[in-house]
Motif scaffolding. Structure first.
Motif, PDB file in Angstrom:
ATOM      1  N   VAL A 237       0.844  -1.202   0.000  1.00  0.00           N
ATOM      2  CA  VAL A 237       0.000   0.000   0.000  1.00  0.00           C
ATOM      3  C   VAL A 237       0.878   1.249   0.000  1.00  0.00           C
ATOM      4  O   VAL A 237       0.624   2.218  -0.733  1.00  0.00           O
ATOM      5  N   GLU A 238       1.925   1.240   0.822  1.00  0.00           N
ATOM      6  CA  GLU A 238       2.849   2.377   0.869  1.00  0.00           C
ATOM      7  C   GLU A 238       3.526   2.606  -0.483  1.00  0.00           C
ATOM      8  O   GLU A 238       3.904   3.739  -0.814  1.00  0.00           O
ATOM      9  N   SER A 239       3.673   1.523  -1.258  1.00  0.00           N
ATOM     10  CA  SER A 239       4.320   1.612  -2.569  1.00  0.00           C
ATOM     11  C   SER A 239       3.345   1.937  -3.693  1.00  0.00           C
ATOM     12  O   SER A 239       3.709   1.898  -4.868  1.00  0.00           O
ATOM     13  N   GLY A 240       2.093   2.242  -3.341  1.00  0.00           N
ATOM     14  CA  GLY A 240       1.112   2.596  -4.352  1.00  0.00           C
ATOM     15  C   GLY A 240       0.241   1.450  -4.806  1.00  0.00           C
ATOM     16  O   GLY A 240      -0.415   1.530  -5.849  1.00  0.00           O
ATOM     17  N   SER A 241       0.226   0.364  -4.044  1.00  0.00           N
ATOM     18  CA  SER A 241      -0.604  -0.814  -4.334  1.00  0.00           C
ATOM     19  C   SER A 241      -0.409  -1.323  -5.760  1.00  0.00           C
ATOM     20  O   SER A 241      -1.338  -1.345  -6.577  1.00  0.00           O
ATOM     21  N   PRO A 242       0.812  -1.751  -6.105  1.00  0.00           N
ATOM     22  CA  PRO A 242       1.049  -2.252  -7.462  1.00  0.00           C
ATOM     23  C   PRO A 242       0.170  -3.458  -7.767  1.00  0.00           C
ATOM     24  O   PRO A 242       0.033  -4.371  -6.945  1.00  0.00           O
ATOM     25  N   SER A 243      -0.411  -3.473  -8.943  1.00  0.00           N
ATOM     26  CA  SER A 243      -1.347  -4.535  -9.303  1.00  0.00           C
ATOM     27  C   SER A 243      -0.648  -5.853  -9.635  1.00  0.00           C
ATOM     28  O   SER A 243      -1.305  -6.894  -9.723  1.00  0.00           O
ATOM     29  N   ASN A 244       0.667  -5.800  -9.814  1.00  0.00           N
ATOM     30  CA  ASN A 244       1.394  -7.014 -10.207  1.00  0.00           C
ATOM     31  C   ASN A 244       2.107  -7.688  -9.044  1.00  0.00           C
ATOM     32  O   ASN A 244       2.989  -8.522  -9.247  1.00  0.00           O
ATOM     33  N   ALA A 245       1.749  -7.334  -7.802  1.00  0.00           N
ATOM     34  CA  ALA A 245       2.344  -7.969  -6.628  1.00  0.00           C
ATOM     35  C   ALA A 245       1.249  -8.322  -5.629  1.00  0.00           C
ATOM     36  O   ALA A 245       0.449  -7.459  -5.246  1.00  0.00           O
ATOM     37  N   THR A 246       1.206  -9.589  -5.221  1.00  0.00           N
ATOM     38  CA  THR A 246       0.253 -10.036  -4.207  1.00  0.00           C
ATOM     39  C   THR A 246       0.999 -10.874  -3.173  1.00  0.00           C
ATOM     40  O   THR A 246       2.054 -11.451  -3.458  1.00  0.00           O
ATOM     41  N   PHE A 247       0.419 -10.953  -1.967  1.00  0.00           N
ATOM     42  CA  PHE A 247       1.081 -11.650  -0.875  1.00  0.00           C
ATOM     43  C   PHE A 247       0.128 -12.657  -0.240  1.00  0.00           C
ATOM     44  O   PHE A 247      -1.053 -12.368  -0.038  1.00  0.00           O
ATOM     45  N   HIS A 248       0.677 -13.831   0.083  1.00  0.00           N
ATOM     46  CA  HIS A 248      -0.138 -14.938   0.564  1.00  0.00           C
ATOM     47  C   HIS A 248       0.525 -15.601   1.770  1.00  0.00           C
ATOM     48  O   HIS A 248       1.750 -15.783   1.793  1.00  0.00           O
ATOM     49  N   VAL A 249      -0.281 -15.987   2.750  1.00  0.00           N
ATOM     50  CA  VAL A 249       0.211 -16.797   3.856  1.00  0.00           C
ATOM     51  C   VAL A 249       0.241 -18.243   3.385  1.00  0.00           C
ATOM     52  O   VAL A 249      -0.777 -18.785   2.942  1.00  0.00           O
ATOM     53  N   GLY A 250       1.407 -18.866   3.447  1.00  0.00           N
ATOM     54  CA  GLY A 250       1.512 -20.243   2.991  1.00  0.00           C
ATOM     55  C   GLY A 250       2.888 -20.807   3.223  1.00  0.00           C
ATOM     56  O   GLY A 250       3.883 -20.072   3.245  1.00  0.00           O
ATOM     57  N   THR A 251       2.965 -22.108   3.407  1.00  0.00           N
ATOM     58  CA  THR A 251       4.245 -22.769   3.619  1.00  0.00           C
ATOM     59  C   THR A 251       4.962 -22.964   2.284  1.00  0.00           C
ATOM     60  O   THR A 251       4.339 -22.982   1.212  1.00  0.00           O
ATOM     61  N   ALA A 252       6.266 -23.152   2.358  1.00  0.00           N
ATOM     62  CA  ALA A 252       7.077 -23.277   1.152  1.00  0.00           C
ATOM     63  C   ALA A 252       6.740 -24.526   0.353  1.00  0.00           C
ATOM     64  O   ALA A 252       6.840 -24.527  -0.877  1.00  0.00           O
ATOM     65  N   ASP A 253       6.342 -25.605   1.050  1.00  0.00           N
ATOM     66  CA  ASP A 253       6.009 -26.833   0.328  1.00  0.00           C
ATOM     67  C   ASP A 253       4.541 -26.878  -0.066  1.00  0.00           C
ATOM     68  O   ASP A 253       4.058 -27.890  -0.581  1.00  0.00           O
ATOM     69  N   GLY A 254       3.834 -25.752   0.166  1.00  0.00           N
ATOM     70  CA  GLY A 254       2.434 -25.676  -0.203  1.00  0.00           C
ATOM     71  C   GLY A 254       2.126 -24.493  -1.106  1.00  0.00           C
ATOM     72  O   GLY A 254       0.991 -24.007  -1.141  1.00  0.00           O
ATOM     73  N   VAL A 255       3.135 -24.046  -1.852  1.00  0.00           N
ATOM     74  CA  VAL A 255       2.951 -22.917  -2.767  1.00  0.00           C
ATOM     75  C   VAL A 255       1.876 -23.260  -3.795  1.00  0.00           C
ATOM     76  O   VAL A 255       1.883 -24.348  -4.394  1.00  0.00           O
TER      77      VAL A 255
END
Length: 373
Positions: A237-255
């Protein structure tokens, strides 16, 4: 008392002089000096954290040559403690002192390391990590006496923010300039438009930098530490909410998602509970010809080759106090370790099915390991 136990001061009836060579007093004295030097460095690190948090380094960088009272006035801090803080900075070689004028100065070269956060040499964030590790000594002792595990979420926030600040320097000045170009064909893909999974993204600094640098590509950040993902979303949000970046809670073996053109692990692979499973999952979600990139702290294959090297010392300490306990607290409890050399990393990629696994860049601070599906 049995004959095998012997008398006090003996081992199985033998005196100390019979089982050990004479003590080299000069060697003892030299080692005392070495240990006290390390203790002095550790104590100075505490004062570095204090100066960073209180804004003293930034004030020195702004004020130039100044007296202790002027610095205290400029920062609104206690004059007596400011004077004492300056003394440890002077004797440690961080700040210069003009005895005749009674003034102190933070040289610009030192300011780049301690005060200028956008500098390619800024490392003050590491001091915050160390401060947090000291706060965890009781928990770490308990882990040492049990299963070895201490979960990342149990560490104080100073560790989490210190990691962001410390690694941000490399992300800003190395990621797009050195790391990604070292992987054959990757930058061209990113310029044209690729899908990338950033596994162990933390606070999202690297993810957002890539999203800004390569607007035609999309980036999914994954981390099992939910508070870090909350912070990453706030950073977005501080970076202007770029539409090409999203963040997810998840383990590395469950991508989830994919197929991806690249899966990256920036200073994260060694922290995982099960790196082999994470790499196998990366292989699963990559498109044919996709690449995996693991950027790891610099280390050497042979332990003895790292003796006395400051980066190796720092990384093994971090491995003992943070990274390995974190891994041992997760499912898999693999405990790869922060250091241990490039060969083991390359082998992990190859065993997960990646072709042409190799170290593609060695910056002296990081190792960039890559492979192709």
């Amino acid at each position: 008392m049995s004959a095998q136990q012997g008398r006090p001061g003996t081992v199985a009836g033998m005196t100390t002089s019979q089982i050990a060579p004479a003590v080299d007093a000069a060697r003892v004295e030299a080692f005392v000096g070495q240990v006290l030097t390390d203790f002095a460095g550790a104590a100075t690190t505490a004062s570095t954290v204090l100066g960073d948090r209180a804004g003293l380094y930034r004030a020195l960088a702004t004020e130039g040559r100044t007296t202790a009272d002027e610095l205290a006035a400029a920062t609104g801090l206690n004059p007596r403690l400011v004077r004492e803080w300056l003394a440890v900075q002077v004797v440690s070689g961080y700040v210069t002192y003009d005895a005749a004028a009674g003034t102190y100065e933070l040289p610009i070269e030192h300011a780049m390391v301690l005060a200028v956060e956008d500098s390619p040499a800024f490392v003050a964030g590491a001091a915050e990590i160390i401060a947090g590790e000291y706060q965890m000594l009781s928990r770490l002792e308990a882990a040492l006496r049990s299963d070895g595990g201490v979960a990342y979420h149990d560490y104080p926030s100073t560790v989490h923010t210190g990691i962001e600040r410390f690694f941000r320097t490399a992300y800003v000045h190395q990621l797009a300039q050195v790391w990604l170009p070292a992987v054959p064909g990757l930058v061209a893909r990113l310029d044209e438009g690729a899908r990338v999974a950033d596994v162990g993204c933390g606070h999202g600094v690297a993810t957002l930098l890539m999203a800004e640098r390569y607007p035609a590509s999309t980036f999914d950040g994954f981390d099992s530490h939910e508070p870090s993902i909350v912070t990453a979303r706030a950073r977005a949000v501080e970076s202007g909410s770029p539409s090409n970046a999203t963040f997810h809670v998840g383990t590395a073996d469950g991508v989830t998602g994919g197929p991806y053109d690249a899966v990256v692990f920036f200073d994260a692979l060694h922290d995982l509970g099960d790196p082999p499973a994470a790499l196998r999952r990366a292989h699963d979600v990559l498109a044919p010809g996709g690449v995996v990139v693991a950027v790891e702290p610099w280390s050497v294959d042979n332990l003895e080759d790292g003796i006395g090297h400051p980066i190796v010392r720092l990384n093994y300490a971090a491995s003992t106090l943070l990274c390995t306990p974190n891994s041992l607290a997760q499912t898999g409890a693999y405990g790869l370790g922060t250091a241990g050399g490039p060969t083991r990393r390359v082998r992990l990629l190859a065993e997960a099915g990646f072709r042409n696994a190799a170290v593609v860049a060695d910056t002296g601070h990081n190792l960039v390991v890559a492979g192709i599906k």
